[in-house]
Motif scaffolding. Sequence first.
Motif, PDB file in Angstrom:
ATOM      1  N   SER A  21      10.325  -0.300  15.228  1.00  0.00           N
ATOM      2  CA  SER A  21      10.186  -0.202  13.554  1.00  0.00           C
ATOM      3  C   SER A  21      10.099  -1.176  12.559  1.00  0.00           C
ATOM      4  O   SER A  21       9.288  -1.232  11.840  1.00  0.00           O
ATOM      5  CB  SER A  21      11.386   0.673  13.185  1.00  0.00           C
TER       6      SER A  21
ATOM      7  N   ILE B 266       7.402   1.773  10.926  1.00  0.00           N
ATOM      8  CA  ILE B 266       7.447   3.394  11.050  1.00  0.00           C
ATOM      9  C   ILE B 266       7.794   3.830   9.532  1.00  0.00           C
ATOM     10  O   ILE B 266       8.792   3.302   9.109  1.00  0.00           O
ATOM     11  CB  ILE B 266       8.243   3.825  12.035  1.00  0.00           C
TER      12      ILE B 266
ATOM     13  N   CYS C 101       8.384   7.365   7.073  1.00  0.00           N
ATOM     14  CA  CYS C 101       8.468   8.797   7.028  1.00  0.00           C
ATOM     15  C   CYS C 101       7.638   9.259   5.761  1.00  0.00           C
ATOM     16  O   CYS C 101       7.370   8.495   4.851  1.00  0.00           O
ATOM     17  CB  CYS C 101       9.488   9.413   6.608  1.00  0.00           C
TER      18      CYS C 101
ATOM     19  N   ALA D  35      11.663   4.304   7.723  1.00  0.00           N
ATOM     20  CA  ALA D  35      12.202   5.201   8.706  1.00  0.00           C
ATOM     21  C   ALA D  35      12.932   4.188   9.620  1.00  0.00           C
ATOM     22  O   ALA D  35      12.516   2.974   9.681  1.00  0.00           O
ATOM     23  CB  ALA D  35      11.199   5.619   9.719  1.00  0.00           C
TER      24      ALA D  35
ATOM     25  N   CYS E  49      15.376   8.899   7.775  1.00  0.00           N
ATOM     26  CA  CYS E  49      14.834   8.196   6.591  1.00  0.00           C
ATOM     27  C   CYS E  49      15.512   9.229   5.377  1.00  0.00           C
ATOM     28  O   CYS E  49      16.140  10.225   5.677  1.00  0.00           O
ATOM     29  CB  CYS E  49      13.232   8.426   6.555  1.00  0.00           C
TER      30      CYS E  49
ATOM     31  N   LEU F  40       5.493  11.470  10.548  1.00  0.00           N
ATOM     32  CA  LEU F  40       5.792   9.946  10.969  1.00  0.00           C
ATOM     33  C   LEU F  40       4.812   9.309  11.015  1.00  0.00           C
ATOM     34  O   LEU F  40       3.500   9.520  11.992  1.00  0.00           O
ATOM     35  CB  LEU F  40       6.771   9.846  12.158  1.00  0.00           C
TER      36      LEU F  40
END
Length: 133
Positions: A21, A26, A28, A37, A47, A61
């Motif tokens: 991540s 990543i 949301c 996230a 999140c 996502l």
Amino acid sequence: PRGSGGSVVVVRGKFFDTVDSDDFGIICQFGELIAKAVIVNDDEVTCVAPHQSEGTVQFQLVSQDLEILVNEFYDQTPLQYTYLPPIEITSLAPSFGTIHGDTMLLIELDWTAEHIHLRCIYGKNLASVANII
């Protein structure tokens, strides 16, 4: 305008830990709004829902460059997130109970939302499922 947000959203699935991540970024996405996230483990991403108006939005996502990673359940049903109006407690009775627990509470709310499951929580301990009457 009334709205909501700030809730921690938990997304459960598989293979989340195969994505870094921090490097991959990543995110949301709640409708048009985004939130960072956090990959908790292989099965869970969390999140915090950004504040916006009441209503249902598409949830997904996405990568940092907005490539869709997850936007539906395994059966291809789109993921959605519903923003509800804030709950306002108008009365609570009784306001005390024994140290042994099992005290029945009557909590009156100024709130209307259908098909919602409420729970009573004291500190970090789950007390019970709330019965809506």
